[in-house]
Design an enzyme around this catalytic site. Sequence first.
Site, mmCIF file in Angstrom:
data_model
loop_
_atom_site.group_PDB
_atom_site.id
_atom_site.type_symbol
_atom_site.label_atom_id
_atom_site.label_comp_id
_atom_site.label_asym_id
_atom_site.label_seq_id
_atom_site.Cartn_x
_atom_site.Cartn_y
_atom_site.Cartn_z
ATOM 1 N N TYR A 92 44.828 45.164 25.857
ATOM 2 C CA TYR A 92 43.630 44.995 26.670
ATOM 3 C C TYR A 92 43.714 45.834 27.953
ATOM 4 C CZ TYR A 92 40.231 43.177 29.913
ATOM 5 O OH TYR A 92 39.212 43.104 30.815
ATOM 6 N N ASN A 256 42.999 43.788 39.098
ATOM 7 C CA ASN A 256 43.097 42.457 38.502
ATOM 8 C C ASN A 256 44.009 41.619 39.389
ATOM 9 O OD1 ASN A 256 43.023 42.222 34.850
ATOM 10 N ND2 ASN A 256 41.529 41.694 36.382
ATOM 11 N N TYR A 346 35.105 4.407 68.126
ATOM 12 C CA TYR A 346 35.742 4.991 66.944
ATOM 13 C C TYR A 346 36.269 6.407 67.162
ATOM 14 C CZ TYR A 346 34.329 1.373 63.590
ATOM 15 O OH TYR A 346 34.197 0.219 62.886
ATOM 16 N N PHE A 395 44.367 35.836 37.031
ATOM 17 C CA PHE A 395 43.460 36.303 38.079
ATOM 18 C C PHE A 395 42.439 35.249 38.473
ATOM 19 C CE2 PHE A 395 42.085 38.086 33.909
ATOM 20 C CZ PHE A 395 41.068 37.172 33.655
ATOM 21 N N LYS A 450 25.201 19.313 80.185
ATOM 22 C CA LYS A 450 24.201 18.832 79.220
ATOM 23 C C LYS A 450 23.967 19.881 78.132
ATOM 24 C CE LYS A 450 20.671 16.368 80.533
ATOM 25 N NZ LYS A 450 20.803 15.164 79.672
ATOM 26 N N GLU A 478 29.187 38.895 33.671
ATOM 27 C CA GLU A 478 29.753 39.931 32.807
ATOM 28 C C GLU A 478 29.716 39.539 31.324
ATOM 29 O OE1 GLU A 478 32.125 42.123 30.550
ATOM 30 O OE2 GLU A 478 33.502 40.687 31.489
#
Length: 734
Positions: A92, A256, A346, A395, A450, A478
Site C-alpha cells: 500500500y 502519514n 460554592y 495514524f 465593573k 475520501e
Amino acid sequence: MGSTFPERKYDIHHQWPTPHASQAVQSWRKFSTHIKTGIIHIDGQTLDLAAVVAIARNGVRLALSEDPSVIRRVEASVETLQAYLSKGYYLYGVNTGFGGSADTRTPDLYGLQRALMQLTQTAVLTQEDKTDSPSRHEYLESHSMPSAWTRAMTAIRCNANIRGHSAMTPNIVHSMIKLLDNDIVPIVPLRGSVSASGDLMPLSYLTGTIQGSPDVFVRVGGLKGVPRIMSAQQALNEFSIEPIVLGPKEGLSMINGTAAATAVASLGLYEANQLALVSQLLTALLSEALYANNEWAHPFIAAVRPHQGQIEAAQNIRTFLKGSRLSYGLERTKDRFSEGLAQERYALRSSPQWLSPQIEDLLSAEKQLVTELNSTSDNPVVNSEDNDIHCGANFQAAAVTSATEKVRLALQSIGKMLFSQVSEVINHDLSNGLPPNLAADDPSCSFCLKGLDIDTAAYTSELGFLANPVSNHVQSAEMHNQAINSLGLLSARQTMAAVECLSLIVANALYAGCQGVDLRTLHRTFIAGLEEPARQLVGGLFPDAHDLDRKERFFTTFWKKFEASWYDAALYDAAERSQKAAQSLVVAVFSNAQQIPIVLSVETVTSLAKSFETLILESYLRHRDEFFQNQTTPEYLGQGTKAIYLFVREKLGVPLHRGLVEHPVAGDKQGNMIDGRPKRTIGSWVSIIYAAVRDGSLYDEVFRFMEVTGGLSVAGGIHGPKAARNGLAGNGIH
C-alpha cells in the site's frame, strides 16, 4: 462498633502527594534546562512536552541521539522495504494507489510519491499568508499555522521517523533538522486535515519544503525578528540545503502521521497544566480578598473523600495560604460564634472538589500525548525484526482528540470557577464588605472593575462554547475510506483557543485579586488603627478609673457593631459611610445603657456620635492617602499569594487602582501622570498581566516559589519541610 475513621490529628502542613503540580514543575524544570543547554537530542523514545515547547517557542536546536542504534534502526527499515519489493509484492502506498484508490497499481514508485504531494497540497493560503507585506484585508484572519506549531510538528515528525518503522532514509530527517537549524518554517494551511490517514495536508507542506517546491512558501528568521517570506526553493538555495527526491514510501512516511495534531495539543497542554496550578493560587488570593473562612481546605475533608485531585488541590491552596492574616479557619483559631455566613459560597468552598477531576484529566491527557509523541503513526509500518510490513491505522489520532477534549473541558471548568470567584469579589453584595466594583475611591462615581466583570463573563461564555466536543462532528471523507476520522488537529486548535480564553480570565482574576487584597488590607488596617482613638473617645462614658471591666465589655460590644456597620456601608461614599458607621455608637449606648454608670441625654449621645463620625472620616481619608503611597498588603498575605502579588506590583509594575483619578483623558489639567507613572486604562494594566501569562514569566514566578518553599510532594514519598503548627490567632488584624 468502633468508629469508621481512626482517630487522627490532621496537620494542615502535612505534605501529601501532589502528582499534577509536581509534574508541571518537573516539566518547567526540563524546559528551563533545554533553554540553557540549547539542544535536544531525540531517540524516538523520550520526547516530552517540555522539549516540544522549547523547540517550538524558543528555537532550541534539535539533533539525533548519538546512540548508533538509532541510525541502524532507520537503515534496517529501508532494507526491509527493499527486500519486500524485490520479491514483487504489492504494498500500500508504495506501488498501489492511496486511500479509496488503493486498488490501482503502478511501477512508477518515484512518480507515485510526487502524486501523493499533488493529492495533499490542496488547502487554502491567501496571498497575505505568503507575503511579508501588510494585509489589505483586515477582516481576514490568518489561514496559516503559527510558526511555533509548525516547528513543533517538524520536531515530532523527526522523532517518529527515527523509530525505525518508516522505511525513510536518514537524509530526510537530516533535512528537516536543517530547516529547524536555519529557522526555515513552512507556511502550513490552518485547515483541511481530518487527522486520519494522519495530518496529510499539513505534513505535505513540510514535505514540499524539503523537496524545494517553488510553490510552497516558508518564513525565515522569525525567531529573531520579522521573518522573511520566500519560496521553499529559494530558502534551500540560500542555505545550501539539497532538495530531497522522495523514494519509495518516503512521501507516505512523511505525511502519514499525527504530528500536526500532537504538536498543537502538546503546546496547549503545557500551558493548560500551568493554568490549572495558577488557578489554585488565584483561589487562595481571591479567598484572602474575601477574608474567607478557609476551613474547606482542611486535609480531613479531602481525606474522607480521597480523590487524588481533591487532596492535591486542597493541599496546594493550603500551601499558598500558609501564614495568611487575611483568612481564617486553618492556621488561625476557628471562630465558632461568628455571625454572617456560616460557610463560604460554592465558588470557594467547593474549589478542591471542582478542580479534582480537572487535575486528574490533565494528568491522563499528558499520559496520552507523551505516548503519542514517542509512537509510530505511519502506515504501513515496517517490522525489521521479522522482515515484514504491516498495514494498519496508527495514524488515527483518536488518542489526541481524547486528550484535547479532556483538556478543553478542564479549562472550561477552571474558567467558570474563576469567573464565579471574581464576580463574588467585585459584587459588594457578596464580597464581605469590599467596596462596589473594587473602587478605591468613592463608589458613587467610580465603577473601576465593573467592566472587568463583563469582560470575564464574555471570555467565560466563549470558553464554554469551545469546550464542546469536536469528535461528534466527524464526516466521512475520501470515498468513504476515511469513514471515521479523529479531527485531532481541529480539536487541538480549539484547545489552543481555550487556552487563550482562560489566560484572559486568569489575567482578570489576578488583577481583581490584587486589587481586592489591597482594599481588604486598607480597610482592616484602617479599623485596627482607629481602635485606640475610638477607645479614648468613648472612655468618658466610664469616668471611674477602676471600672475597667464594664468599660472593656462595652467597648468590645460597641467595636463589633462598628466593624460590622463599616463593612455593611461599603456601597456609600466616604462621608456617608462614616455617618452610617458612626450610628453604631448610638446603638451601642442605648442597647447597653444599664452598663454605663452616668446618665446620658439624647443631645450628649448625638454629639458623641458626631465626634465619632468626624474621627472616622478624617482617619479614613488620611489612612487611605497613606495606603495609596505605601501598600502594606504583603505583610498580611500567605506565602504563595504574597509571591504572586509582588510579581504583579513590583516586577510587572501594575499598581493599585485608585479610582477615577487613574483614567487618562486628553487635556487633563493634572497631567496624565500619577506618582511619576503614566495613567492607563484598566485594560492596559490587565494586558500587561496577560502578556506575562502567555510568555511564561508568571509561571516562572509560581514554580520558583514551589521549589523554594518545598511546597511540593511527589507520588510515592513526602518531601519538603514539615512545618510545625504555629498559633497565629491574634497575630494579625481582626
